[in-house]
Design a protein around this motif. Structure first.
Motif, mmCIF file in Angstrom:
data_model
loop_
_atom_site.group_PDB
_atom_site.id
_atom_site.type_symbol
_atom_site.label_atom_id
_atom_site.label_comp_id
_atom_site.label_asym_id
_atom_site.label_seq_id
_atom_site.Cartn_x
_atom_site.Cartn_y
_atom_site.Cartn_z
ATOM 1 N N PHE A 158 0.846 -1.182 0.000
ATOM 2 C CA PHE A 158 0.000 0.000 0.000
ATOM 3 C C PHE A 158 0.889 1.243 0.000
ATOM 4 O O PHE A 158 1.918 1.285 0.673
ATOM 5 C CB PHE A 158 -0.909 0.018 1.233
ATOM 6 C CG PHE A 158 -1.877 -1.136 1.303
ATOM 7 C CD1 PHE A 158 -3.150 -1.019 0.766
ATOM 8 C CD2 PHE A 158 -1.508 -2.327 1.912
ATOM 9 C CE1 PHE A 158 -4.043 -2.087 0.834
ATOM 10 C CE2 PHE A 158 -2.387 -3.392 1.983
ATOM 11 C CZ PHE A 158 -3.657 -3.278 1.441
ATOM 12 N N PHE A 159 0.467 2.246 -0.740
ATOM 13 C CA PHE A 159 1.182 3.517 -0.677
ATOM 14 C C PHE A 159 0.206 4.658 -0.911
ATOM 15 O O PHE A 159 -0.874 4.480 -1.497
ATOM 16 C CB PHE A 159 2.343 3.574 -1.676
ATOM 17 C CG PHE A 159 1.960 3.537 -3.125
ATOM 18 C CD1 PHE A 159 1.692 4.711 -3.834
ATOM 19 C CD2 PHE A 159 1.882 2.329 -3.811
ATOM 20 C CE1 PHE A 159 1.350 4.680 -5.173
ATOM 21 C CE2 PHE A 159 1.542 2.286 -5.159
ATOM 22 C CZ PHE A 159 1.269 3.470 -5.850
ATOM 23 N N THR A 160 0.577 5.832 -0.421
ATOM 24 C CA THR A 160 -0.278 6.996 -0.549
ATOM 25 C C THR A 160 0.050 7.760 -1.819
ATOM 26 O O THR A 160 1.209 7.970 -2.160
ATOM 27 C CB THR A 160 -0.108 7.943 0.646
ATOM 28 O OG1 THR A 160 1.249 8.403 0.697
ATOM 29 C CG2 THR A 160 -0.438 7.245 1.951
ATOM 30 N N GLU A 161 -0.989 8.164 -2.539
ATOM 31 C CA GLU A 161 -0.882 9.266 -3.472
ATOM 32 C C GLU A 161 -1.542 10.465 -2.797
ATOM 33 O O GLU A 161 -2.111 10.356 -1.708
ATOM 34 C CB GLU A 161 -1.548 8.940 -4.806
ATOM 35 C CG GLU A 161 -0.754 7.973 -5.662
ATOM 36 C CD GLU A 161 -1.306 7.872 -7.083
ATOM 37 O OE1 GLU A 161 -0.971 8.759 -7.891
ATOM 38 O OE2 GLU A 161 -2.067 6.930 -7.353
ATOM 39 N N TRP A 162 -1.477 11.610 -3.460
ATOM 40 C CA TRP A 162 -1.982 12.819 -2.818
ATOM 41 C C TRP A 162 -3.474 12.730 -2.514
ATOM 42 O O TRP A 162 -3.953 13.292 -1.523
ATOM 43 C CB TRP A 162 -1.703 14.024 -3.715
ATOM 44 C CG TRP A 162 -1.914 15.332 -3.033
ATOM 45 C CD1 TRP A 162 -2.936 16.210 -3.228
ATOM 46 C CD2 TRP A 162 -1.084 15.914 -2.026
ATOM 47 N NE1 TRP A 162 -2.796 17.314 -2.420
ATOM 48 C CE2 TRP A 162 -1.669 17.150 -1.662
ATOM 49 C CE3 TRP A 162 0.081 15.517 -1.386
ATOM 50 C CZ2 TRP A 162 -1.120 17.991 -0.687
ATOM 51 C CZ3 TRP A 162 0.634 16.350 -0.424
ATOM 52 C CH2 TRP A 162 0.039 17.563 -0.088
ATOM 53 N N ASP A 163 -4.207 11.986 -3.336
ATOM 54 C CA ASP A 163 -5.664 11.984 -3.206
ATOM 55 C C ASP A 163 -6.252 10.613 -2.925
ATOM 56 O O ASP A 163 -7.465 10.445 -2.957
ATOM 57 C CB ASP A 163 -6.308 12.543 -4.481
ATOM 58 C CG ASP A 163 -5.898 11.771 -5.735
ATOM 59 O OD1 ASP A 163 -5.039 10.867 -5.632
ATOM 60 O OD2 ASP A 163 -6.442 12.070 -6.819
ATOM 61 N N ARG A 164 -5.422 9.609 -2.623
ATOM 62 C CA ARG A 164 -5.955 8.262 -2.432
ATOM 63 C C ARG A 164 -4.873 7.350 -1.865
ATOM 64 O O ARG A 164 -3.698 7.705 -1.803
ATOM 65 C CB ARG A 164 -6.476 7.701 -3.749
ATOM 66 C CG ARG A 164 -5.398 7.472 -4.811
ATOM 67 C CD ARG A 164 -5.989 7.239 -6.200
ATOM 68 N NE ARG A 164 -6.809 8.368 -6.592
ATOM 69 C CZ ARG A 164 -8.052 8.250 -7.053
ATOM 70 N NH1 ARG A 164 -8.601 7.056 -7.195
ATOM 71 N NH2 ARG A 164 -8.740 9.314 -7.397
ATOM 72 N N VAL A 165 -5.314 6.151 -1.471
ATOM 73 C CA VAL A 165 -4.401 5.086 -1.063
ATOM 74 C C VAL A 165 -4.436 4.012 -2.138
ATOM 75 O O VAL A 165 -5.515 3.564 -2.550
ATOM 76 C CB VAL A 165 -4.800 4.487 0.303
ATOM 77 C CG1 VAL A 165 -3.881 3.334 0.670
ATOM 78 C CG2 VAL A 165 -4.772 5.558 1.384
ATOM 79 N N ARG A 166 -3.272 3.594 -2.597
ATOM 80 C CA ARG A 166 -3.162 2.630 -3.686
ATOM 81 C C ARG A 166 -2.666 1.289 -3.154
ATOM 82 O O ARG A 166 -1.994 1.210 -2.126
ATOM 83 C CB ARG A 166 -2.196 3.148 -4.738
ATOM 84 C CG ARG A 166 -2.593 4.497 -5.282
ATOM 85 C CD ARG A 166 -3.730 4.406 -6.255
ATOM 86 N NE ARG A 166 -3.257 4.569 -7.610
ATOM 87 C CZ ARG A 166 -3.930 4.257 -8.688
ATOM 88 N NH1 ARG A 166 -5.125 3.713 -8.575
ATOM 89 N NH2 ARG A 166 -3.436 4.454 -9.884
ATOM 90 N N LYS A 167 -3.005 0.229 -3.897
ATOM 91 C CA LYS A 167 -2.558 -1.121 -3.547
ATOM 92 C C LYS A 167 -1.926 -1.768 -4.770
ATOM 93 O O LYS A 167 -2.468 -1.714 -5.870
ATOM 94 C CB LYS A 167 -3.727 -1.974 -3.052
ATOM 95 C CG LYS A 167 -3.298 -3.391 -2.645
ATOM 96 C CD LYS A 167 -4.436 -4.180 -2.020
ATOM 97 C CE LYS A 167 -5.371 -4.754 -3.051
ATOM 98 N NZ LYS A 167 -6.325 -5.723 -2.459
ATOM 99 N N VAL A 168 -0.762 -2.372 -4.543
ATOM 100 C CA VAL A 168 -0.094 -3.167 -5.569
ATOM 101 C C VAL A 168 -0.134 -4.616 -5.116
ATOM 102 O O VAL A 168 0.387 -4.959 -4.044
ATOM 103 C CB VAL A 168 1.368 -2.726 -5.787
ATOM 104 C CG1 VAL A 168 2.009 -3.560 -6.889
ATOM 105 C CG2 VAL A 168 1.436 -1.240 -6.131
ATOM 106 N N THR A 169 -0.758 -5.476 -5.900
ATOM 107 C CA THR A 169 -0.862 -6.886 -5.552
ATOM 108 C C THR A 169 0.466 -7.596 -5.813
ATOM 109 O O THR A 169 1.338 -7.058 -6.511
ATOM 110 C CB THR A 169 -1.975 -7.548 -6.375
ATOM 111 O OG1 THR A 169 -1.658 -7.396 -7.769
ATOM 112 C CG2 THR A 169 -3.317 -6.894 -6.084
ATOM 113 N N PRO A 170 0.648 -8.800 -5.286
ATOM 114 C CA PRO A 170 1.905 -9.522 -5.521
ATOM 115 C C PRO A 170 2.225 -9.739 -6.994
ATOM 116 O O PRO A 170 3.395 -9.881 -7.357
ATOM 117 C CB PRO A 170 1.685 -10.847 -4.786
ATOM 118 C CG PRO A 170 0.724 -10.515 -3.688
ATOM 119 C CD PRO A 170 -0.206 -9.502 -4.294
#
Length: 648
Positions: free
Chosen positions: A425-437
């Motif tokens: 998980f990481f933050t962008e300025w306007d949301r939280v993003r998820k990168v799957t395996p």
């Protein structure tokens, strides 16, 4: 506004002394290499075309691009000294490749192959000196001049046909003697340095020794206005050359002295005596021929240099420097490449201002910088896991369900956390993003966030815009965890949901389920709040220059002091210990605390080391601390001497 980071990692420190080292980055751009292979952080004033080469001030180094497109580092070790204390004594020289600039802003060249580098003290504020370094063809550098920064206005340099150096300070132009002394120019027809007032934003000489001076006024808001160009003949007569001194866009095809220019300009002269004026306020590159007639030769805001045959060099928003050819085509010169060291040792990789750092349970380290999320495996190999290197703009749709490495990101993306399933998980300025395996990017929640922490079941999200911390459950449900939605600092002893939070910048979790919240306050200080498992909130520590925290499983908090560039441990009983940094030269006048910034100490005791504008911190299960050392373009480790950093 400084952004804060909490990162949750487990571990119990059992050692009292620490060593500091570089874990990733910290090296200059790898050269020789094709100049278009690197994603260079180029800047407009940092480009010069002379002597058949293109010279670049980039990555705090001076780089040369030859006619074959090969990039070579000529000066600077890529590290940032920060406060001007590393300049050599007058009359001495050092190897150019060993020079540690504070901020290499620009470079100019004379006909003999000497280079002059404007090196501004980064954090001194108004009244601090700017140094001009001279690099001779034998690869040695010395200080050519020391110039006050004139209240923060950029110093620019040029050399006349005899090789004499000239430099500006606000509205004054100096001739620099061989001993570094400064003689202000007094023009014969006026008796003053700059009769028109204003700021000299650029200077250039033609082959006959005429000096062209781009000048702008500063309005009541501190912005440039009323751009114009003057020319001084070798006998010291100053006269108008281009622009009326009233901002506008007019006059093409007529006398340059009757034309209107924009607010701020740069000026160059080619070998034929044509004068080129970058007029970005009018989206134009203007040319004045020897007969004094002005025309617009390009509609562009991106002119960075003009060479001896009149070819403009344009710097695009994606960082690519290209030469504009006579037929209108563009020839890439430097920047825009993808080589950043992926697949190799992290210590040899190119980093650009890392802002975030985290460690997962498998001891992989994740970092963010320049819109890229990168992963360093326990064996020290680096790769990119998210981000294309391009920026997503505010208002642009975020890509969903695509390979994460193809997506432009809206960064800085300081908040990083990983769960036990391998999701990042990481933050962008306007949301939280998820990168799957398998590397697919999605939005976990459209909540604006600056910091993240994972407790083994839920993700905690620090939302400074709403003055809350949210809790994201595994099923995607988002609920309030702390903060009542109003800014302030209140509620200790009661429910965290009823408390006021002041700019919660990040969050961390210990092994007992306590949640720690970093609050940004004022005057570069911050508080750490603690929410117990029963939901009661308290203040753990008071006002400090907080720029990031991490917490281990035992509840020891590691606070990163921004200005003092040090790491402090706050034990569960409140005891505070400095573990690293805080090495300051109090004799160097600088912005409060920045006298502590530098790049030193690798391999030695952490309390003798220096960092430069450290941004974030994380801790792993063995007690190794990882710091995003932003201005040094590095990740530093602060490791207990009883622990092994490799394979942490």
């Amino acid at each position: 506004m400084r952004l804060l980071l909490f990162l949750s990692c487990a571990g119990l420190l059992n050692a009292q002394s620490y060593t500091i080292s570089t874990y990733a980055g910290g090296a200059p751009p790898p050269t020789p290499i094709q100049a278009t292979a690197l994603p260079l952080p180029l800047q407009f004033y940092g480009v010069t075309a002379a002597n058949g080469y293109v010279y670049l001030a980039a990555a705090n180094t001076i780089l040369q691009v030859d006619s074959a497109g090969v990039l070579t580092r000529l000066a600077g070790n890529g590290r940032t000294e920060g406060n001007g204390s590393a300049v050599p004594p007058a009359g001495t020289s050092i190897a150019a490749l060993d020079v540690e600039f504070s901020w290499a802003q620009s470079v100019s060249a004379d006909g003999a192959g000497n280079l002059y580098v404007v090196d501004a003290v980064l954090y001194g504020g108004g009244g601090q000196p700017t140094y001009v370094w001279k690099r001779t063809p034998d690869g040695q550098m010395s200080i050519a001049a020391k110039i006050s920064d004139g209240g923060g206005v950029r110093v620019v340099t040029a050399t006349d046909p005899s090789g004499a150096l000239y430099a500006t300070e606000f509205g004054t132009i100096y001739r620099v003697a061989g001993d570094g002394s400064l003689a202000p120019l007094n023009f014969a027809n006026s008796g003053v340095v700059n009769p028109a007032g204003g700021v000299a934003t650029s200077i250039a000489f033609d082959g006959s020794g005429n000096l062209y001076i781009a000048i702008s006024d500063i309005d009541d808001n501190g912005d440039f206005t009323n751009g114009r160009v003057q020319v001084a003949t070798p006998d010291g007569i100053l006269r108008p050359f281009a622009g009326t001194g009233v901002t506008g866009y007019s006059g093409d095809g007529g006398p340059a002295v009757s034309a209107q220019l924009g607010a701020s300009c740069q000026v160059w002269v080619d070998g034929a005596g044509d004068v080129f004026i970058a007029d970005p306020g009018n989206n134009a590159l203007r040319e004045v021929t020897p007969d004094g007639i002005i025309t617009t030769v390009l509609q562009t805001t991106s002119t960075a240099a003009v060479d001896a045959v009149g070819n403009p060099y344009l710097l695009a928003s994606n960082g690519v420097l290209a030469r504009s050819e006579r037929d209108g085509s563009l020839t890439p010169i430097a920047g825009g490449g993808s080589y950043i060291g992926d697949g190799g040792a992290a210590t040899a990789a190119t980093l650009n201002g890392p802002q975030g750092v985290a460690v997962d349970a498998a001891h992989n380290v994740y970092i963010e910088g320049a819109g890229l999320i990168r992963k360093i495996t326990p064996d020290g190999i680096i790769s990119t896991v998210a981000g294309s290197g391009q920026s997503r703009q505010v208002g642009d749709a975020a890509l969903e369900g695509v390979p994460a490495v193809t997506a432009p990101l809206l960064c800085p993306c300081q908040g990083l956390a990983a769960d036990q399933s391998g999701d990042l998980f990481f933050t962008e300025w306007d949301r939280v993003r998820k990168v799957t395996p398998d590397g697919i990017l999605t939005t976990a929640t459209a909540t604006p966030a600056l910091g993240l922490a994972y407790d083994g079941a839920s993700l905690y999200i620090a939302d400074s815009q709403e003055s809350r911390v949210w809790k994201l459950a595994a099923d995607g449900t988002v609920t309030p965890f702390a903060g009542n939605g109003t800014q302030g600092h209140s509620g200790d002893g009661g429910s965290a949901l009823n408390a006021q939070l002041q700019y919660p910048g990040d969050v961390a979790v210990d092994g007992s389920g306590n949640v720690y919240i970093a609050e940004y306050l004022t005057s570069w200080g911050g508080w750490i709040r603690k929410v117990a498992p029963d939901g009661t909130i308290s203040t753990l520590t008071l006002d400090r220059d907080l720029n990031g925290i991490a917490v281990d499983a035992a509840g020891n908090v590691y606070a990163l002091d921004f200005f003092k560039a040090k790491v402090q441990k706050v034990a569960a009983d409140g005891t505070e210990t400095t573990l690293a940094g805080g090495v300051c030269d109090l004799n160097v006048p600088a912005m409060p605390g920045s006298d502590c910034w530098g790049y030193s100490g690798d391999g030695g005791a952490a309390t003798t080391g220096q960092m430069n504008a450290p941004a974030r911190i994380a801790v792993d299960t063995r007690g190794n601390l990882f710091v995003a050392d932003a201005q040094n373009n590095a990740i530093r480790t602060i490791a207990p001497q009883a622990a092994q950093t490799a394979g942490h």
